[in-house]
Scaffold this active site. Sequence first.
Site, PDB file in Angstrom:
ATOM      1  N   SER A  34       0.847  -1.193   0.000  1.00 40.65           N
ATOM      2  CA  SER A  34       0.000   0.000   0.000  1.00 40.65           C
ATOM      3  C   SER A  34       0.882   1.243   0.000  1.00 40.65           C
ATOM      4  CB  SER A  34      -0.948  -0.011   1.207  1.00 40.65           C
ATOM      5  OG  SER A  34      -1.956   0.976   1.071  1.00 40.65           O
ATOM      6  N   ASN A  35       0.312   2.393   0.377  1.00 45.50           N
ATOM      7  CA  ASN A  35       1.058   3.643   0.403  1.00 45.50           C
ATOM      8  C   ASN A  35       0.500   4.552   1.484  1.00 45.50           C
ATOM      9  OD1 ASN A  35      -1.131   5.360  -0.881  1.00 45.50           O
ATOM     10  ND2 ASN A  35      -0.804   3.831  -2.480  1.00 45.50           N
ATOM     11  N   ARG A  36       1.021   5.767   1.581  1.00 45.40           N
ATOM     12  CA  ARG A  36       0.716   6.653   2.704  1.00 45.40           C
ATOM     13  C   ARG A  36      -0.480   7.579   2.467  1.00 45.40           C
ATOM     14  NH1 ARG A  36       6.085   9.714   4.205  1.00 45.40           N
ATOM     15  NH2 ARG A  36       4.627  10.674   5.686  1.00 45.40           N
TER      16      ARG A  36
END
Length: 268
Positions: free
Chosen positions: A75-77
């Site tokens: 995933s990512n931020r």
Amino acid sequence: LEPLELVDQLVRHMPPSPRPSDPSSPSLPASMPEASSRFGPREPAGSGGRALAGQKVVITAGPTREAIDPVRFISNRSSGRMGYALAEAACEAGAEVVLISGPTALPAPKGVTRIDVETALQMRAAVLEQMPCDLFIATAAVADYRAAEPAPGKIKKSADELELRLVKNPDILSEVASRDPHTEGRPFTVGFAAETDHVLEHARDKLVRKRLDMIAANRVGEGLAFDQPDNALTVLWPGGQAELPKADKRLLARQLIELIAQRIDQRA
């Protein structure tokens, strides 16, 4: 001079246009020519804050999660704040808004239809299901890659090294932008470019390569954009650009929606 002040000086015999009651709202521009819509005629930009009245707007927001095994994912931020703020602003502007959201901790804005998804493939399916629409804004930070073969059970920490084979996810934004305007109802398409370096160069490339109508670019990194309540944007379109200085994301969203409405009117 602000657009309204310039109009007031040039056309003194006309009554001044009403200003928004919300002091945090950006100044409204002079009215633009009215544009038609598949969902009925809409009001010109700047008319009483209903610049997207009668329009169907689809917005993606938040991250996606791509499973590695049942307990781990890529995933990512992205927090989803910008996308949710744009959904709220578009709704305030009179649009029928569908928000397709990856996993976030945010409540759905009032009056907005939210569709929850987790993976890039799920987001693509949800977006295509909402086509045709008048305006598509892709703020979601969709994972570029996913695991080729997610493990059916939890991967145990045994080997010193572990290789993970990734495959590319579909490009949802490009797919929407490439729709035929006559037979498939291509919407006005807006992308985002979150970059750590060469921000404008990458944004211009993405604008041209993906055949977008507009792109909003911003620098990301420590303390910038992700997980922050504010942001700053450089907005590009074929033949022009505008700077939206650092501001709370809800205010920034209203400014961007206003700019999008102007560009839709000018193109019509």
